[in-house]
Enzyme design. Sequence first.
Site, PDB file in Angstrom:
ATOM      1  N   THR A  71      40.152  37.870  39.025  1.00 50.43           N
ATOM      2  CA  THR A  71      39.051  38.675  39.550  1.00 50.43           C
ATOM      3  C   THR A  71      37.766  38.407  38.793  1.00 50.43           C
ATOM      4  O   THR A  71      36.703  38.195  39.393  1.00 50.43           O
ATOM      5  CB  THR A  71      39.406  40.174  39.469  1.00 50.43           C
ATOM      6  OG1 THR A  71      40.646  40.399  40.122  1.00 50.43           O
ATOM      7  CG2 THR A  71      38.325  41.017  40.126  1.00 50.43           C
ATOM      8  N   LYS A 195      50.518  42.833  35.149  1.00 51.79           N
ATOM      9  CA  LYS A 195      49.211  43.265  34.645  1.00 51.79           C
ATOM     10  C   LYS A 195      48.822  44.529  35.396  1.00 51.79           C
ATOM     11  O   LYS A 195      48.711  44.534  36.625  1.00 51.79           O
ATOM     12  CB  LYS A 195      48.143  42.189  34.867  1.00 51.79           C
ATOM     13  CG  LYS A 195      46.742  42.659  34.474  1.00 51.79           C
ATOM     14  CD  LYS A 195      45.662  41.703  34.920  1.00 51.79           C
ATOM     15  CE  LYS A 195      44.277  42.272  34.557  1.00 51.79           C
ATOM     16  NZ  LYS A 195      43.157  41.412  35.029  1.00 51.79           N
TER      17      LYS A 195
END
Length: 340
Positions: A71, A195
């Site tokens: 991201t 994550k």
Amino acid sequence: MAVTGSAKAGEPANNGTMTMHQRRPFPPGIHVPSLTFFEADGRQDIDWDTQESHLRYLVQAGVQGIVVAGTCGEAATLTAAEKSQLIARAARIATDNAKDELTVTAGCSGSCTRDVIDQTCAAQRSGADFALVLAPGSFAFDMDQTAIVAFFQEVADASPIPIIIYNFPSIVNGLNLSPETLQLLGRHSNIAAVKLTCGGIAKVAAVAATAPPESFAALAGQGDWLLPALSVGGVGCIAGASNLFPQTLVEIRRLFVKGDMAAAAELQRRMSLAEQGFAQAGLNGTKWLVVSNRGYPAASVHCRRPIPRFADVKKMAEVAEVVSAVLPIEHKLAQQGAGS
């Protein structure tokens, strides 16, 4: 070895082409989701000079791994060729700096299972050790927990490298993996970690309660709760703030492992305040903070369009002030590392 027949709950699903995987642990520690830097021209090609400078800085900071095309790396704007180059250059820079043990993880996400599998294969060919995979949020309206499990199992069955589940509900239309789903997926021999960019400290504890970290590890998705995650069985973090404060986060974990909880907690409190600045800044502001404080060319500060420029002067001053308290700590740790 080809496998036929239906899978039991928690075992790898059969897609007709899967091979059995030997479990590979995800290395504990601080893994940096590297920013991607672009030229200021009309096409915004990758600024490879700045990119390599940043990757070299991260490698030399003593982190345990680098994540590219995540991201923070603006993965949704990158071509397949660019992702492959980012992986290959990160791996080469690690080798050039005698950091062969450093892990390179590649973002491999999309709306189509077949495409995600293809991305993992391309990542492996380019030198990636692990693949970071989001749930396919484009079809969130039909993706219940059973469908999410089937997706990750099919990807893990076919991927030549281990999978890191990426739980980030806000960018996948609210898809949020439950603790039970994570525990189930953690049994797959080719799913190594999760994550958690959801603030789910309870999920860290749930994962740690049912699987040893060398089998299925949990990582904080932000630096502001690294220590809490470690305290309930997490192994580290993949946090955007580590683009500017890699050694501070490494030091928090080092102090925890050493058993100096008071010093670790004090440093965590300082880091948590700085993390508020990154949250306020957003992705374009995070890049501005890194470029401004690392001395990178100002022309490389902007995200790829259509992400708007970070140009609010008032906000610039506010976020710079919030993160400023940790900069001397990072500089001191860098000097200590250079002198050791």
